[in-house]
Write a protein that holds these residues in place. Structure first.
Motif, PDB file in Angstrom:
ATOM      1  N   ILE A 176       8.301  -6.320  -4.143  1.00 49.61           N
ATOM      2  CA  ILE A 176       8.597  -6.254  -2.708  1.00 49.61           C
ATOM      3  C   ILE A 176       8.493  -4.809  -2.221  1.00 49.61           C
ATOM      4  CG2 ILE A 176      10.346  -6.663  -0.937  1.00 49.61           C
ATOM      5  CD1 ILE A 176      11.432  -8.915  -2.661  1.00 49.61           C
ATOM      6  N   GLY A 177       9.167  -3.916  -2.938  1.00 47.01           N
ATOM      7  CA  GLY A 177       9.137  -2.510  -2.551  1.00 47.01           C
ATOM      8  C   GLY A 177       7.756  -1.891  -2.693  1.00 47.01           C
ATOM      9  N   LYS A 178       7.038  -2.234  -3.770  1.00 45.21           N
ATOM     10  CA  LYS A 178       5.706  -1.668  -3.976  1.00 45.21           C
ATOM     11  C   LYS A 178       4.744  -2.122  -2.882  1.00 45.21           C
ATOM     12  CE  LYS A 178       6.223  -1.352  -9.001  1.00 45.21           C
ATOM     13  NZ  LYS A 178       5.754  -1.867 -10.321  1.00 45.21           N
ATOM     14  N   ASN A 179       4.796  -3.402  -2.516  1.00 43.54           N
ATOM     15  CA  ASN A 179       3.911  -3.889  -1.471  1.00 43.54           C
ATOM     16  C   ASN A 179       4.265  -3.274  -0.116  1.00 43.54           C
ATOM     17  OD1 ASN A 179       1.767  -5.941  -0.676  1.00 43.54           O
ATOM     18  ND2 ASN A 179       3.438  -6.544   0.678  1.00 43.54           N
ATOM     19  N   TRP A 180       5.564  -3.014   0.104  1.00 44.20           N
ATOM     20  CA  TRP A 180       5.969  -2.381   1.363  1.00 44.20           C
ATOM     21  C   TRP A 180       5.435  -0.963   1.454  1.00 44.20           C
ATOM     22  CZ3 TRP A 180       8.904   1.880   2.681  1.00 44.20           C
ATOM     23  CH2 TRP A 180       9.271   1.969   4.025  1.00 44.20           C
ATOM     24  N   ILE A 181       5.466  -0.240   0.328  1.00 45.60           N
ATOM     25  CA  ILE A 181       4.904   1.111   0.306  1.00 45.60           C
ATOM     26  C   ILE A 181       3.407   1.070   0.611  1.00 45.60           C
ATOM     27  CG2 ILE A 181       4.316   3.045  -1.215  1.00 45.60           C
ATOM     28  CD1 ILE A 181       7.113   3.240  -0.288  1.00 45.60           C
ATOM     29  N   LYS A 182       2.714   0.088   0.038  1.00 45.00           N
ATOM     30  CA  LYS A 182       1.277  -0.061   0.313  1.00 45.00           C
ATOM     31  C   LYS A 182       1.041  -0.352   1.792  1.00 45.00           C
ATOM     32  CE  LYS A 182       0.221  -1.857  -4.315  1.00 45.00           C
ATOM     33  NZ  LYS A 182      -0.244  -3.051  -5.061  1.00 45.00           N
ATOM     34  N   GLN A 183       1.893  -1.207   2.374  1.00 43.18           N
ATOM     35  CA  GLN A 183       1.761  -1.530   3.793  1.00 43.18           C
ATOM     36  C   GLN A 183       1.984  -0.281   4.646  1.00 43.18           C
ATOM     37  OE1 GLN A 183       1.063  -4.640   4.850  1.00 43.18           O
ATOM     38  NE2 GLN A 183       1.196  -4.296   7.041  1.00 43.18           N
TER      39      GLN A 183
END
Length: 240
Positions: free
Chosen positions: A165-172
């Motif tokens: 969740i956190g990794k994808n948010w950083i990518k976003q």
């Protein structure tokens, strides 16, 4: 946005952080017991360190977000400066005899050229609206993403599925930050194509209508590209 994040979202992120790190501790102890080994003290020190790091990340989420956007803004400003310098052109020095050449054309070709010019003007107006909508839509999306920033950041230190969740948010966040760079590059490409078309228009003796058609095609291509910058940026950073 920061006030909303600090007063409303951070308490929720604290609850999620407590749940995630408790689940992490239970999983660590359970994995050790399944292997029929003794529970080492270093495991608890590791868990304490990860929890402290997670708390530090959550409490400094706003600084992290601003740091990401500062990097993106610096890249956009540098790219805009380079593109503006390399693609600059003096229109007045190129189309010095365009008016005389238009005066020499027949009424039929002039009418067709006027119609094409009108259509190019409409497309340019549509392009302006498109850029306006994308720019403000991007700003609203940035506000929405950053308003809930502490929640995905609370999952960053997890070793399981929660970390995605956190990794994808950083990518976003990175995709939103660098979308402006792709918009600037697209505008720079269009400016170069437009300049080349103007040069060809001035050098041509009977291809004024053709060059106006090329300008129309370039404008339509730019509108499509501007609309695609968000998807392009997300695909570059593999954001879902």
């Amino acid at each position: 946005i920061r006030s909303l994040s600090d007063n409303v979202i951070i308490p929720i992120a604290g609850v999620i952080l407590a749940f995630v790190m408790t689940l992490e501790l239970i999983q660590m102890v359970a994995d050790k017991n399944n292997m029929h080994g003794d529970v080492d003290t270093w495991m608890f020190f590791k868990w304490i360190f990860k929890t402290a790091a997670a708390v530090l990340i959550v409490t400094n989420t706003w600084n992290i977000v601003m740091g990401v956007f500062d990097v993106g803004q610096s890249v956009v400003n540098s790219a805009a400066g380079v593109i503006a310098h390399d693609t600059s052109i003096d229109i007045n020095s190129i189309v010095v005899d365009l008016e005389a050449r238009l005066m020499a054309m027949d009424l039929g070709p002039l009418f067709g050229l006027w119609f094409q010019s009108l259509f190019v003007g409409i497309c340019t107006w549509a392009l302006t609206i498109c850029i306006f909508i994308i720019t403000y839509g991007r700003m609203i999306e940035i506000y929405l993403v950053t308003s809930v920033a502490p929640i995905p950041m609370a999952t960053m230190m997890d070793s399981g599925e929660w970390a995605s969740i956190g990794k994808n948010w950083i990518k976003q966040l990175l995709a939103l930050s660098f979308q402006g760079f792709f918009i600037v590059v697209a505008l720079g490409i269009f400016k170069t194509l437009f300049s080349n078309a103007i040069v060809a228009l001035n050098a041509s003796t009977d291809g004024v209508i053709l060059q106006m058609g090329l300008l129309l095609g370039y404008t339509a291509a730019l509108i499509f590209t501007i609309l695609r910058t968000g998807a392009i940026s997300k695909s570059v950073f593999n954001a879902h």
